[in-house]
Design a protein around this motif. Sequence first.
Motif, mmCIF file in Angstrom:
data_model
loop_
_atom_site.group_PDB
_atom_site.id
_atom_site.type_symbol
_atom_site.label_atom_id
_atom_site.label_comp_id
_atom_site.label_asym_id
_atom_site.label_seq_id
_atom_site.Cartn_x
_atom_site.Cartn_y
_atom_site.Cartn_z
ATOM 1 N N LEU A 141 -0.758 -3.447 -4.421
ATOM 2 C CA LEU A 141 -1.281 -3.924 -3.247
ATOM 3 C C LEU A 141 -2.983 -3.892 -3.301
ATOM 4 O O LEU A 141 -3.521 -4.859 -3.014
ATOM 5 C CB LEU A 141 -0.794 -3.121 -2.156
ATOM 6 N N ILE A 142 -3.611 -2.755 -3.520
ATOM 7 C CA ILE A 142 -4.674 -2.523 -3.485
ATOM 8 C C ILE A 142 -5.758 -3.004 -4.592
ATOM 9 O O ILE A 142 -6.556 -3.866 -4.625
ATOM 10 C CB ILE A 142 -5.373 -0.962 -3.376
ATOM 11 N N GLY A 143 -5.244 -2.557 -6.095
ATOM 12 C CA GLY A 143 -6.012 -2.616 -6.963
ATOM 13 C C GLY A 143 -5.762 -4.242 -7.583
ATOM 14 O O GLY A 143 -6.783 -4.772 -7.903
ATOM 15 N N TYR A 144 -4.713 -4.584 -7.555
ATOM 16 C CA TYR A 144 -4.314 -6.211 -7.813
ATOM 17 C C TYR A 144 -4.648 -7.203 -6.799
ATOM 18 O O TYR A 144 -5.511 -8.141 -7.070
ATOM 19 C CB TYR A 144 -3.043 -6.272 -8.448
ATOM 20 N N THR A 145 -4.108 -6.810 -5.623
ATOM 21 C CA THR A 145 -4.120 -7.927 -4.661
ATOM 22 C C THR A 145 -5.256 -7.772 -3.708
ATOM 23 O O THR A 145 -5.937 -8.732 -3.146
ATOM 24 C CB THR A 145 -2.749 -7.964 -3.812
ATOM 25 N N GLY A 146 -5.915 -6.586 -3.724
ATOM 26 C CA GLY A 146 -7.059 -6.467 -2.949
ATOM 27 C C GLY A 146 -6.852 -6.258 -1.739
ATOM 28 O O GLY A 146 -7.831 -6.428 -0.646
ATOM 29 N N GLN A 147 -5.518 -5.765 -1.104
ATOM 30 C CA GLN A 147 -5.485 -5.536 0.435
ATOM 31 C C GLN A 147 -5.541 -3.997 0.449
ATOM 32 O O GLN A 147 -4.462 -3.353 -0.133
ATOM 33 C CB GLN A 147 -4.129 -6.191 0.816
ATOM 34 N N ILE A 148 -6.531 -3.260 1.005
ATOM 35 C CA ILE A 148 -6.128 -1.874 1.097
ATOM 36 C C ILE A 148 -5.534 -1.578 2.342
ATOM 37 O O ILE A 148 -5.155 -2.073 3.619
ATOM 38 C CB ILE A 148 -7.677 -1.429 1.553
ATOM 39 N N SER A 149 -4.638 -0.224 2.179
ATOM 40 C CA SER A 149 -3.663 -0.052 3.148
ATOM 41 C C SER A 149 -4.033 1.572 3.098
ATOM 42 O O SER A 149 -4.094 2.273 2.363
ATOM 43 C CB SER A 149 -2.214 -0.248 2.961
ATOM 44 N N LEU A 150 -4.083 2.026 4.349
ATOM 45 C CA LEU A 150 -4.207 3.574 4.566
ATOM 46 C C LEU A 150 -3.006 3.773 5.362
ATOM 47 O O LEU A 150 -3.154 4.789 6.195
ATOM 48 C CB LEU A 150 -5.577 3.983 5.223
ATOM 49 N N GLY A 151 -1.859 3.173 5.110
ATOM 50 C CA GLY A 151 -0.704 3.581 5.949
ATOM 51 C C GLY A 151 0.722 3.727 5.019
ATOM 52 O O GLY A 151 1.673 3.823 5.462
ATOM 53 N N HIS A 152 0.283 4.134 3.781
ATOM 54 C CA HIS A 152 1.672 4.280 3.047
ATOM 55 C C HIS A 152 2.048 5.772 3.069
ATOM 56 O O HIS A 152 3.302 6.126 2.753
ATOM 57 C CB HIS A 152 1.385 3.972 1.556
ATOM 58 N N GLY A 153 1.476 6.708 3.812
ATOM 59 C CA GLY A 153 2.006 8.004 3.967
ATOM 60 C C GLY A 153 3.130 7.753 4.904
ATOM 61 O O GLY A 153 4.303 8.524 5.035
ATOM 62 N N ALA A 154 3.243 6.659 5.736
ATOM 63 C CA ALA A 154 3.976 6.452 6.740
ATOM 64 C C ALA A 154 5.530 5.979 6.130
ATOM 65 O O ALA A 154 6.501 6.243 6.594
ATOM 66 C CB ALA A 154 3.586 5.409 7.808
ATOM 67 N N PHE A 155 5.138 5.102 5.204
ATOM 68 C CA PHE A 155 6.376 4.433 4.542
ATOM 69 C C PHE A 155 6.958 5.550 3.691
ATOM 70 O O PHE A 155 8.208 5.672 3.529
ATOM 71 C CB PHE A 155 6.173 3.341 3.698
ATOM 72 N N PHE A 156 6.150 6.434 3.072
ATOM 73 C CA PHE A 156 6.969 7.697 2.325
ATOM 74 C C PHE A 156 7.564 8.295 3.158
ATOM 75 O O PHE A 156 8.742 8.892 2.988
ATOM 76 C CB PHE A 156 5.515 8.391 1.716
ATOM 77 N N GLY A 157 7.075 8.826 4.510
ATOM 78 C CA GLY A 157 7.636 9.633 5.408
ATOM 79 C C GLY A 157 8.814 9.267 5.974
ATOM 80 O O GLY A 157 9.956 9.779 6.123
ATOM 81 N N MET A 158 8.768 7.666 6.181
ATOM 82 C CA MET A 158 10.132 7.027 6.850
ATOM 83 C C MET A 158 11.234 7.089 5.907
ATOM 84 O O MET A 158 12.224 7.420 6.079
ATOM 85 C CB MET A 158 9.725 5.543 6.877
ATOM 86 N N GLY A 159 10.930 6.807 4.360
ATOM 87 C CA GLY A 159 12.089 7.181 3.627
ATOM 88 C C GLY A 159 12.649 8.512 3.748
ATOM 89 O O GLY A 159 13.696 8.759 3.541
ATOM 90 N N PHE A 161 -1.691 11.251 8.037
ATOM 91 C CA PHE A 161 -2.741 10.205 7.370
ATOM 92 C C PHE A 161 -3.310 11.015 6.214
ATOM 93 O O PHE A 161 -3.817 10.119 5.468
ATOM 94 C CB PHE A 161 -3.495 10.007 8.536
ATOM 95 N N PHE A 162 -3.565 12.187 6.077
ATOM 96 C CA PHE A 162 -4.152 12.587 4.899
ATOM 97 C C PHE A 162 -3.354 12.252 3.481
ATOM 98 O O PHE A 162 -4.022 11.972 2.608
ATOM 99 C CB PHE A 162 -4.322 14.299 5.015
ATOM 100 N N TYR A 163 -2.068 12.487 3.740
ATOM 101 C CA TYR A 163 -1.338 11.810 2.534
ATOM 102 C C TYR A 163 -1.697 10.386 2.094
ATOM 103 O O TYR A 163 -1.818 10.121 0.893
ATOM 104 C CB TYR A 163 0.299 11.899 2.663
ATOM 105 N N SER A 164 -1.754 9.675 3.097
ATOM 106 C CA SER A 164 -2.215 7.917 2.618
ATOM 107 C C SER A 164 -3.479 7.960 1.911
ATOM 108 O O SER A 164 -3.770 7.222 1.163
ATOM 109 C CB SER A 164 -2.388 7.550 4.047
ATOM 110 N N VAL A 165 -4.426 8.963 2.426
ATOM 111 C CA VAL A 165 -6.035 8.946 1.897
ATOM 112 C C VAL A 165 -5.638 9.356 0.337
ATOM 113 O O VAL A 165 -6.257 8.907 -0.349
ATOM 114 C CB VAL A 165 -6.966 9.755 2.559
ATOM 115 N N LYS A 166 -4.861 10.596 0.266
ATOM 116 C CA LYS A 166 -4.590 10.985 -0.875
ATOM 117 C C LYS A 166 -4.144 10.035 -1.930
ATOM 118 O O LYS A 166 -4.744 9.971 -3.269
ATOM 119 C CB LYS A 166 -3.658 12.253 -0.828
ATOM 120 N N VAL A 167 -3.053 9.044 -1.638
ATOM 121 C CA VAL A 167 -2.602 8.224 -2.624
ATOM 122 C C VAL A 167 -3.611 7.108 -2.937
ATOM 123 O O VAL A 167 -3.740 6.700 -4.066
ATOM 124 C CB VAL A 167 -1.513 7.626 -2.194
ATOM 125 N N VAL A 168 -4.323 6.733 -1.836
ATOM 126 C CA VAL A 168 -5.414 5.836 -2.052
ATOM 127 C C VAL A 168 -6.599 6.511 -3.231
ATOM 128 O O VAL A 168 -7.037 5.592 -4.299
ATOM 129 C CB VAL A 168 -6.129 5.414 -0.793
#
Lengths: 322, 270
Positions: free
Chosen positions: A48-66, A238-245
Amino acid sequence: MNRRDTFGILCLICGLTVFALAIRNPYYILLANVVGLNIIVVIGLNLLIGYTGQISLGHGAFFGMGAYLSGVLTANYGLPPWPTMLLAVSVTSFVALLIGLPVLKLKGHYLVMATLGFNVIVSICMVEMEYWTGGTSGLPGIPSLTIGPWTLDTDLDVFPLIWGFALSVLVISLNLVHSRVGRGLRAIHGSEVAAGTLGVNTRLYKIQVFVFSAALASISGSLYAHYITFISPKTFDFFYSVKVVIMVIIGGLGSVWGSLIGAAVITALPELLEMVEEYSVLAYGLILALVLMFFPDGLLPGLVEGFRKRFAHRRGKAGISI
Amino acid sequence: MNETKPPIHSTNSTNGRLLSVKEVAKDYGGVRALSNLSFHVDQAQILSLIGPNGAGKTTAINLVSGICRPSAGEVLLGEHRISRLPSHEIARLGVTRTFQNLQLFRNMNVIENVMVGLHPKTRCGFLKGCLHAFGHRAEEESVIRRAGEILELTDLAEHKNRPSDSLPYGHRKRLEVARAWVSRPKLILLDEPAAGLNGRETEQMAELITRIRDSGTSVLLVEHNMDLVMDISDHIVVLNYGKKIAEGGPHRIWSHPEVVEAYLGGGAHA
């Protein structure tokens, strides 16, 4: 996937096997498992970020939802883990689709803020929906995964499962980036307008890759919940999202293999240095600053380029002396 | 001013009009960039759109390529109305373009840039891409082969593995044309392809554009280099202040007093 990728994966499998057989200390196995879980999230996020260039700081939420969908439904309602995991991925993907449709029209900082806002909302839900989630005190008693007669309840049991998933994600993503779609994604990063005029359905591709990365984060979250058997909101904030970015950036934007390095370095280094949790933030900051100073393209691409230059330099010298 | 042909819809679309722009207008806020513009491009024709700066040439190209939508009027490709379609669908129907300020994919190398241009001619989707599924390989091979061919045709083959932004400017201009041409579209829109090129490079570009026309692809050319326009155009449309002031064959166009006035200012005599 090309021949070099195949070779890399074989080496990785050998290395992991040796690691699993040689290391007796379960703590290191645990660490390797957490690295594996993070790799699943980070590879998706790199698409998403590196290839498509769309930055997300929300993936901690998807991780948490799972994690929470799997955790709540299996621990509180006794649903079987594997089908629940599938359900969790479906629900998370659907939510990602609903979020992605409006949000991916935004660009740059606005997209970052929107995804960040989503993450905050999900974090609040985890805390406030106490009846289901157990609130801040967390959700205990999540059952371990089983495969046939085996219950995967030790670190070493889960190790092949998690890394099996991580390697599958690696293979799938390598295939994707070398395909027509992978080129389309990078074209969006390069120039969205030009990509559109060459026939790339930019909107569809952005949504597809967003949903795909959210699904991967959700799978990783489910695995995490069943592995640790206890989850609390703090893990998915939110900190997890930052960490994965940060892992994506450290490993190298647009380098699938780099994501492995990024996840490993950021997960393992603070642990191995026996940092107190509060100081690990400091360590991430320091690592990020150093890597960006010396390897602005990320660790893996930077090191590869470094070796290549050195090699070429030496060969050049030899040529002159002859 | 005399309209040469009455704009009656051609009954025979294979032998007639490829692109028809019909009474198109475009407003940006309160500014009218184009008003009541009509022209058409025939099969295998080079049509040049000329006019002073701000005449609305780039706006016209943006409308045809789907980057923006007309405030009024419509654009037809053959019989197909394309003026409300998103740009990727217009590309699939056979219209691609280049940009005035280069829009190469700087994060990709030369051949990859061209390979993206084959998007309309290939089908592999997200899932198939992930799984490296059946049929994928043959398609990939044909993409690499066709991209290689177009690089040969545009004299870029030796640079195919270089990062696209390491090429000299003239090569980058040619690469963008190659990228738009590789899918063999019906129509290519070239927005100032010769801007900033030296004499030799401009000649090369002129030759390339004629070769595109001779291969059966029509060209809608926006260009300030009048020698180039006069040399290769089959037909010329002149814009000024968002309006068409004249059209006709090259050379004949200068007999229009309005054209001379637009270019040389009032009071000049033809």
